[in-house]
Write a protein that holds these residues in place. Structure first.
Motif, PDB file in Angstrom:
ATOM      1  N   TRP A   1       0.824  -1.090  -0.007  1.00  0.00           N
ATOM      2  CA  TRP A   1      -0.102   0.072   0.100  1.00  0.00           C
ATOM      3  C   TRP A   1       0.755   1.157  -0.004  1.00  0.00           C
ATOM      4  O   TRP A   1       2.064   1.166   0.229  1.00  0.00           O
ATOM      5  CB  TRP A   1      -0.945   0.058   1.369  1.00  0.00           C
ATOM      6  N   HIS A   2       0.405   2.406  -0.332  1.00  0.00           N
ATOM      7  CA  HIS A   2       1.042   3.654  -0.266  1.00  0.00           C
ATOM      8  C   HIS A   2      -0.027   4.877  -0.133  1.00  0.00           C
ATOM      9  O   HIS A   2      -0.971   4.481  -0.380  1.00  0.00           O
ATOM     10  CB  HIS A   2       2.001   3.693  -1.684  1.00  0.00           C
ATOM     11  N   THR A   3       0.664   6.004   0.012  1.00  0.00           N
ATOM     12  CA  THR A   3      -0.317   7.027   0.293  1.00  0.00           C
ATOM     13  C   THR A   3      -0.327   7.639  -1.288  1.00  0.00           C
ATOM     14  O   THR A   3      -1.432   8.497  -1.190  1.00  0.00           O
ATOM     15  CB  THR A   3       0.527   8.132   0.969  1.00  0.00           C
ATOM     16  N   GLU A   4       0.000   7.285  -2.161  1.00  0.00           N
ATOM     17  CA  GLU A   4      -0.194   7.895  -3.325  1.00  0.00           C
ATOM     18  C   GLU A   4      -1.601   7.225  -4.037  1.00  0.00           C
ATOM     19  O   GLU A   4      -1.717   6.202  -3.563  1.00  0.00           O
ATOM     20  CB  GLU A   4       0.819   7.587  -4.449  1.00  0.00           C
ATOM     21  N   LEU A   5      -2.238   7.794  -4.792  1.00  0.00           N
ATOM     22  CA  LEU A   5      -3.366   7.344  -5.724  1.00  0.00           C
ATOM     23  C   LEU A   5      -2.696   6.562  -6.871  1.00  0.00           C
ATOM     24  O   LEU A   5      -1.350   6.774  -7.283  1.00  0.00           O
ATOM     25  CB  LEU A   5      -4.022   8.619  -6.482  1.00  0.00           C
ATOM     26  N   GLU A   6      -3.316   5.474  -7.117  1.00  0.00           N
ATOM     27  CA  GLU A   6      -2.766   4.659  -8.124  1.00  0.00           C
ATOM     28  C   GLU A   6      -3.698   4.496  -9.286  1.00  0.00           C
ATOM     29  O   GLU A   6      -4.996   4.267  -9.064  1.00  0.00           O
ATOM     30  CB  GLU A   6      -2.258   3.380  -7.558  1.00  0.00           C
ATOM     31  N   PHE A   7      -3.050   4.501 -10.460  1.00  0.00           N
ATOM     32  CA  PHE A   7      -4.056   4.301 -11.923  1.00  0.00           C
ATOM     33  C   PHE A   7      -3.267   3.243 -12.691  1.00  0.00           C
ATOM     34  O   PHE A   7      -2.203   3.282 -13.120  1.00  0.00           O
ATOM     35  CB  PHE A   7      -3.966   5.728 -12.587  1.00  0.00           C
TER      36      PHE A   7
ATOM     37  N   ALA B   1     -19.232   4.832 -20.789  1.00  0.00           N
ATOM     38  CA  ALA B   1     -19.019   5.861 -19.965  1.00  0.00           C
ATOM     39  C   ALA B   1     -17.659   5.862 -19.500  1.00  0.00           C
ATOM     40  O   ALA B   1     -17.181   7.032 -18.956  1.00  0.00           O
ATOM     41  CB  ALA B   1     -20.110   5.766 -18.732  1.00  0.00           C
ATOM     42  N   SER B   2     -16.935   4.999 -19.505  1.00  0.00           N
ATOM     43  CA  SER B   2     -15.385   4.593 -19.018  1.00  0.00           C
ATOM     44  C   SER B   2     -14.609   4.959 -20.127  1.00  0.00           C
ATOM     45  O   SER B   2     -13.530   5.219 -20.034  1.00  0.00           O
ATOM     46  CB  SER B   2     -15.280   3.377 -18.770  1.00  0.00           C
ATOM     47  N   THR B   3     -15.082   5.222 -21.472  1.00  0.00           N
ATOM     48  CA  THR B   3     -14.279   5.759 -22.631  1.00  0.00           C
ATOM     49  C   THR B   3     -13.151   6.746 -22.563  1.00  0.00           C
ATOM     50  O   THR B   3     -12.156   6.655 -22.688  1.00  0.00           O
ATOM     51  CB  THR B   3     -15.178   5.652 -23.955  1.00  0.00           C
ATOM     52  N   PRO B   4     -13.925   7.897 -22.010  1.00  0.00           N
ATOM     53  CA  PRO B   4     -13.066   9.022 -21.872  1.00  0.00           C
ATOM     54  C   PRO B   4     -12.091   8.975 -20.548  1.00  0.00           C
ATOM     55  O   PRO B   4     -10.824   9.349 -20.865  1.00  0.00           O
ATOM     56  CB  PRO B   4     -14.100  10.216 -21.609  1.00  0.00           C
ATOM     57  N   ILE B   5     -12.291   8.202 -19.470  1.00  0.00           N
ATOM     58  CA  ILE B   5     -11.381   8.124 -18.672  1.00  0.00           C
ATOM     59  C   ILE B   5     -10.461   6.915 -19.245  1.00  0.00           C
ATOM     60  O   ILE B   5      -9.053   7.285 -18.949  1.00  0.00           O
ATOM     61  CB  ILE B   5     -12.103   7.486 -17.380  1.00  0.00           C
ATOM     62  N   ILE B   6     -10.650   5.798 -19.825  1.00  0.00           N
ATOM     63  CA  ILE B   6      -9.606   4.898 -20.176  1.00  0.00           C
ATOM     64  C   ILE B   6      -8.721   5.727 -21.232  1.00  0.00           C
ATOM     65  O   ILE B   6      -7.372   5.531 -21.262  1.00  0.00           O
ATOM     66  CB  ILE B   6     -10.195   3.832 -20.888  1.00  0.00           C
TER      67      ILE B   6
ATOM     68  N   LEU C   1      -3.166  16.774 -18.335  1.00  0.00           N
ATOM     69  CA  LEU C   1      -3.909  15.488 -18.371  1.00  0.00           C
ATOM     70  C   LEU C   1      -4.442  14.653 -17.134  1.00  0.00           C
ATOM     71  O   LEU C   1      -5.567  14.400 -16.916  1.00  0.00           O
ATOM     72  CB  LEU C   1      -3.186  14.372 -19.171  1.00  0.00           C
ATOM     73  N   MET C   2      -3.719  14.768 -16.149  1.00  0.00           N
ATOM     74  CA  MET C   2      -4.230  14.644 -14.717  1.00  0.00           C
ATOM     75  C   MET C   2      -5.482  15.355 -14.307  1.00  0.00           C
ATOM     76  O   MET C   2      -6.290  14.543 -13.640  1.00  0.00           O
ATOM     77  CB  MET C   2      -3.068  14.399 -13.722  1.00  0.00           C
ATOM     78  N   GLN C   3      -5.425  16.421 -14.451  1.00  0.00           N
ATOM     79  CA  GLN C   3      -6.559  17.368 -14.147  1.00  0.00           C
ATOM     80  C   GLN C   3      -7.740  16.886 -14.977  1.00  0.00           C
ATOM     81  O   GLN C   3      -8.951  16.830 -14.254  1.00  0.00           O
ATOM     82  CB  GLN C   3      -6.289  18.745 -14.351  1.00  0.00           C
ATOM     83  N   HIS C   4      -7.618  16.770 -15.930  1.00  0.00           N
ATOM     84  CA  HIS C   4      -8.593  16.075 -16.883  1.00  0.00           C
ATOM     85  C   HIS C   4      -9.057  14.744 -16.619  1.00  0.00           C
ATOM     86  O   HIS C   4     -10.380  14.565 -16.308  1.00  0.00           O
ATOM     87  CB  HIS C   4      -8.179  16.180 -18.282  1.00  0.00           C
ATOM     88  N   LEU C   5      -8.206  13.927 -16.359  1.00  0.00           N
ATOM     89  CA  LEU C   5      -8.546  12.430 -15.953  1.00  0.00           C
ATOM     90  C   LEU C   5      -9.599  12.536 -14.537  1.00  0.00           C
ATOM     91  O   LEU C   5     -10.423  11.912 -14.273  1.00  0.00           O
ATOM     92  CB  LEU C   5      -7.165  11.552 -15.546  1.00  0.00           C
ATOM     93  N   TRP C   6      -8.890  13.517 -13.587  1.00  0.00           N
ATOM     94  CA  TRP C   6      -9.452  13.543 -12.248  1.00  0.00           C
ATOM     95  C   TRP C   6     -10.824  14.254 -12.293  1.00  0.00           C
ATOM     96  O   TRP C   6     -11.973  13.852 -11.949  1.00  0.00           O
ATOM     97  CB  TRP C   6      -8.693  14.291 -11.340  1.00  0.00           C
TER      98      TRP C   6
END
Length: 265
Positions: free
Chosen positions: A13-19, A103-108, A131-136
């Motif tokens: 585990w870690h304090t970071e968010l993971e993608f 609905a998942s297409t833009p996120i992927i 891009l991270m801002q857009h993804l989030w």
């Protein structure tokens, strides 16, 4: 995944968010007490401090990226309070984005763009940040906040105790430690400690300790020129014979042969 022993990224585990994006084949993931399988083209977001593990029987390719929540917006800022904190402080353990779901297409697509930029472009930091801002934003839009609760469930409390015990093992594996020592670190009984390890990791605390010692030993065999008996002692084994026996049982190969194979790779 074939870069890891047994095509497995073990519990961590870690304090970071993971993608994570599944780029080829499929991967099985354990997150908390949940098990799920993702196929090529699927993606997943794993929330901060979540205990998780990856395994692929077919050596899948799963590029991933991590960031601190404050990378999306500084703590204390309006964006952090409005868009980041409600998610990391919720009961969301993970979010799966399936390629078959429109609905998942833009996120992927955002996942794929960020990974592609890392592979192919120089001076990419500012573009990745954008891009991270857009993804989030897309992830935030996908969540029904009316159904969320804060992280105060009994499951979260159990996972927290388990992680405390695991961290104790990680920090003291070189020493002689007992089940009682492990349980005491989380202020619980030995039977409760056994139940937590069995429920989430499907292993006893003592066997987890041995497995962790062996994992550290394997890393030392790969990355150092230390003698095998020195590594055995440094990893908490009192007997070189016992170390060689349990190492071969777990890795199906002797420590010396393991080192030779790694150096020849």
């Amino acid at each position: 995944m074939e870069q890891f022993d047994f095509n497995c990224v073990d519990w961590h585990w870690h304090t970071e968010l993971e993608f994570v994006l599944v780029e080829s084949d499929y991967v099985t993931m354990w997150i908390g007490d949940q098990e799920l399988t993702l196929s090529e083209g699927d993606a997943i977001f794993i929330n901060t401090k979540m205990l998780h593990k990856f395994h692929s029987s077919c050596a899948a390719s799963i590029p991933n990226f991590l960031c601190m929540p404050s990378f999306i917006a500084p703590e204390g800022s309006l964006i952090y309070k409005k868009y980041v904190f409600p998610i990391i402080n919720s009961n969301i353990q993970y979010l799966v984005f399936n390629k078959a779901d429109p609905a998942s297409t833009p996120i992927i697509s955002d996942f794929q763009k960020i990974i592609s930029i890392h592979k192919n472009e120089k001076d990419n930091e500012l573009l990745v940040s954008s891009l991270m801002q857009h993804l989030w934003l897309n992830i935030h839009k996908s969540i029904d906040f009316d159904c969320l609760d804060e992280k105060q469930s009994s499951s979260a409390a159990s996972l927290s105790r388990l992680q405390i015990m695991m961290q104790f093992i990680h920090e003291h594996y070189t020493k002689e430690i007992t089940l009682e020592d492990i349980a005491a670190k989380a202020s619980i009984s030995k039977s409760t400690a056994l139940n937590l390890f069995n429920k989430y990791l499907h292993i006893t605390p003592v066997n987890y300790l041995i497995s962790y010692r062996l994992k550290v030993a394997a890393a030392k065999l790969s990355d150092t020129e230390k003698k095998i008996n020195t590594i055995s002692t440094e990893c908490g084994f009192n007997s070189i014979d016992y170390f060689c026996r349990v190492f071969k049982k777990q890795y199906h190969i002797s420590p010396g042969k393991y080192r030779k194979n790694k150096l020849g790779r």
